[in-house]
Design an enzyme around this catalytic site. Structure first.
Site, PDB file in Angstrom:
ATOM      1  N   ASP A  53     -15.976  -0.099   9.010  1.00  0.00           N
ATOM      2  CA  ASP A  53     -15.488   0.381  10.309  1.00  0.00           C
ATOM      3  C   ASP A  53     -16.262   1.630  10.716  1.00  0.00           C
ATOM      4  O   ASP A  53     -16.146   2.114  11.844  1.00  0.00           O
ATOM      5  CB  ASP A  53     -13.962   0.581  10.332  1.00  0.00           C
ATOM      6  CG  ASP A  53     -13.484   1.686   9.412  1.00  0.00           C
ATOM      7  OD1 ASP A  53     -14.281   2.173   8.591  1.00  0.00           O
ATOM      8  OD2 ASP A  53     -12.283   2.058   9.508  1.00  0.00           O
ATOM      9  N   ASP A  92     -14.318  -4.735   6.622  1.00  0.00           N
ATOM     10  CA  ASP A  92     -13.538  -3.505   6.441  1.00  0.00           C
ATOM     11  C   ASP A  92     -12.355  -3.510   7.407  1.00  0.00           C
ATOM     12  O   ASP A  92     -12.543  -3.589   8.628  1.00  0.00           O
ATOM     13  CB  ASP A  92     -14.472  -2.320   6.747  1.00  0.00           C
ATOM     14  CG  ASP A  92     -13.966  -1.028   6.172  1.00  0.00           C
ATOM     15  OD1 ASP A  92     -13.029  -1.054   5.362  1.00  0.00           O
ATOM     16  OD2 ASP A  92     -14.540   0.022   6.532  1.00  0.00           O
ATOM     17  N   LYS A 122     -11.929  -5.096   2.608  1.00  0.00           N
ATOM     18  CA  LYS A 122     -11.695  -3.796   1.966  1.00  0.00           C
ATOM     19  C   LYS A 122     -10.667  -3.050   2.796  1.00  0.00           C
ATOM     20  O   LYS A 122     -10.677  -3.153   4.025  1.00  0.00           O
ATOM     21  CB  LYS A 122     -13.012  -2.989   1.921  1.00  0.00           C
ATOM     22  CG  LYS A 122     -12.821  -1.542   1.487  1.00  0.00           C
ATOM     23  CD  LYS A 122     -14.132  -0.812   1.362  1.00  0.00           C
ATOM     24  CE  LYS A 122     -14.580  -0.090   2.613  1.00  0.00           C
ATOM     25  NZ  LYS A 122     -13.627   0.872   3.209  1.00  0.00           N
ATOM     26  N   GLU A 124      -8.365   0.885   2.901  1.00  0.00           N
ATOM     27  CA  GLU A 124      -8.241   2.235   2.353  1.00  0.00           C
ATOM     28  C   GLU A 124      -6.818   2.478   1.873  1.00  0.00           C
ATOM     29  O   GLU A 124      -5.861   1.964   2.444  1.00  0.00           O
ATOM     30  CB  GLU A 124      -8.580   3.269   3.439  1.00  0.00           C
ATOM     31  CG  GLU A 124     -10.001   3.162   3.924  1.00  0.00           C
ATOM     32  CD  GLU A 124     -10.385   4.254   4.936  1.00  0.00           C
ATOM     33  OE1 GLU A 124      -9.581   5.172   5.197  1.00  0.00           O
ATOM     34  OE2 GLU A 124     -11.509   4.182   5.462  1.00  0.00           O
ATOM     35  N   GLU A 191     -15.115   7.127  -2.843  1.00  0.00           N
ATOM     36  CA  GLU A 191     -15.979   7.852  -1.901  1.00  0.00           C
ATOM     37  C   GLU A 191     -15.877   9.353  -2.134  1.00  0.00           C
ATOM     38  O   GLU A 191     -14.772   9.901  -2.294  1.00  0.00           O
ATOM     39  CB  GLU A 191     -15.559   7.516  -0.458  1.00  0.00           C
ATOM     40  CG  GLU A 191     -16.412   8.251   0.579  1.00  0.00           C
ATOM     41  CD  GLU A 191     -16.263   7.707   1.998  1.00  0.00           C
ATOM     42  OE1 GLU A 191     -15.593   6.674   2.196  1.00  0.00           O
ATOM     43  OE2 GLU A 191     -16.829   8.331   2.916  1.00  0.00           O
TER      44      GLU A 191
HETATM   45  O1  KIV Z   1     -16.653   2.087   7.011  1.00  0.00           O
HETATM   46  C1  KIV Z   1     -17.392   2.229   6.057  1.00  0.00           C
HETATM   47  O2  KIV Z   1     -18.608   2.038   6.110  1.00  0.00           O
HETATM   48  C2  KIV Z   1     -16.785   2.679   4.817  1.00  0.00           C
HETATM   49  C3  KIV Z   1     -17.650   3.479   3.934  1.00  0.00           C
HETATM   50  C4  KIV Z   1     -17.743   4.869   4.455  1.00  0.00           C
HETATM   51  C5  KIV Z   1     -17.166   3.472   2.550  1.00  0.00           C
HETATM   52  O3  KIV Z   1     -15.629   2.480   4.600  1.00  0.00           O
END
Ligand code: KIV
Length: 316
Positions: A53, A92, A122, A124, A191
């Site tokens: 994202d 993401d 993925k 968070e 991260e």
């Molecule tokens: O959005 C993204 O590219 C990420 C990275 C910063 C880990 O989540």
């Protein structure tokens, strides 16, 4: 010269990623958000691509990742799949697409898989979202966790700050990581952490643990494409290496061997920026595989007294 021919690219699987951890072969992972640069990434031989994202910032021009919508992520992800048909793709999950309920999380994740052809998603967060993570895993979706500095909630960290340097923050990360592993994530991304605490998490977990700005004691590296290419005019984090200077010299060699420069971009239609991008990404892949990147130069330092203190953690 860069990586692989399209025909020789074999998409990685979950089993490969587990074996790579066991064999100590680091995974080279990069973000991409569009068709041409994902073609370059696949040709350069990356193991996996994240449609982050972060694309909201580096590709769409928002100030933060918070405004990014699922529809925008799906459009970006579809273009990446078209550019990299043989690469393991991770979508993401943007803010708001998984936190509200298990049902929302499952239906957002399924959009990445069904509409955009992603192999995994993925998201968070740790214990605060673990029930949603478990629901996605139970629905048959491969999920990667993301801990440490999590950009969607930077406000709660007081801005972009290195994580896991104190016993309290390290213990939080360990507890979140163990809860996510228990819920069934197949790998974890850390991260912005110094090498020692990130390496400790990687060692304690059975699943592969990757890092972005988390030193070289983890099982693989991620870089943002636009940092690697020097394409983003905003903030460039300390750990982000730009590979353009070292790829320019191979470009100059390439054009010197081209008798008729008018043919550049015609006979081989990606002879310009595409060539330089592939070279740059391939140099990154090679440095990751040879354990040359990130090294101490692109890792966050930790003071000896901070490290001594961390060793008091019950998880150390
Ligand atoms: O959005 C993204 O590219 C990420 C990275 C910063 C880990 O989540």
């Amino acid at each position: 010269m860069f990586g692989k021919n399209a025909e020789s690219v074999q998409k990685r699987t979950l089993i490969d990623f587990r074996k790579m951890k066991d064999n100590g072969e680091p995974v080279a992972w990069i973000t991409a958000y569009d068709f041409p640069l994902s073609q370059c990434a696949e040709a350069a031989g990356v193991d996996m691509i994240l449609i982050g994202d972060s694309g909201g910032m580096v590709q769409l021009g928002y100030q933060t990742t918070n405004p990014v919508t699922m529809d925008e992520m799906i459009t970006l992800s579809k273009s990446v799949r078209r550019g990299a048909p043989n690469t393991f793709l991770v979508g993401d999950m943007p803010q708001g697409s998984y936190e509200v309920s298990k049902e929302t999380a499952i239906s957002s994740a399924l959009r990445f898989v069904k509409e955009a052809g992603c192999d995994a998603v993925k998201c968070e967060g740790g214990r605060r979202v673990v029930d949603k993570v478990k629901a996605m895993v139970d629905a048959g979706i491969l999920v990667i966790g993301h801990l440490g500095l999590t950009p969607q909630s930077t406000a709660s960290f007081g801005g972009y700050r290195v994580q896991g340097k104190t016993v309290a923050t390290f213990d939080e990360i360990m507890e979140d990581a163990l809860a996510l592993q228990e819920a069934g994530i197949f790998s974890l991304l850390l991260e912005a952490m110094p090498n020692a605490p990130a390496a400790k998490v990687a060692k304690k977990l059975k699943i592969p643990v990757y890092g972005i700005g988390a030193g070289d004691g983890v099982d693989g590296q991620l870089l943002i494409m636009h940092d690697l290419l020097g394409l983003y005019s905003g903030f460039r984090p300390w750990f982000a290496k730009c590979y353009i200077p070292q790829s320019i010299s191979s470009y100059l060699n390439h054009i010197q061997s081209t008798e008729d420069v008018r043919k550049l971009g015609r006979e081989e239609q990606s002879d310009g920026l595409g060539f330089i991008a592939r070279e740059a990404i391939a140099a990154y892949v090679e440095e990751v595989k040879l354990h040359k990147f990130p090294g101490s130069q692109y890792s966050y330092p930790i003071k000896p007294e901070e490290l001594d203190n961390l060793k008091k953690s019950k998880y150390w």
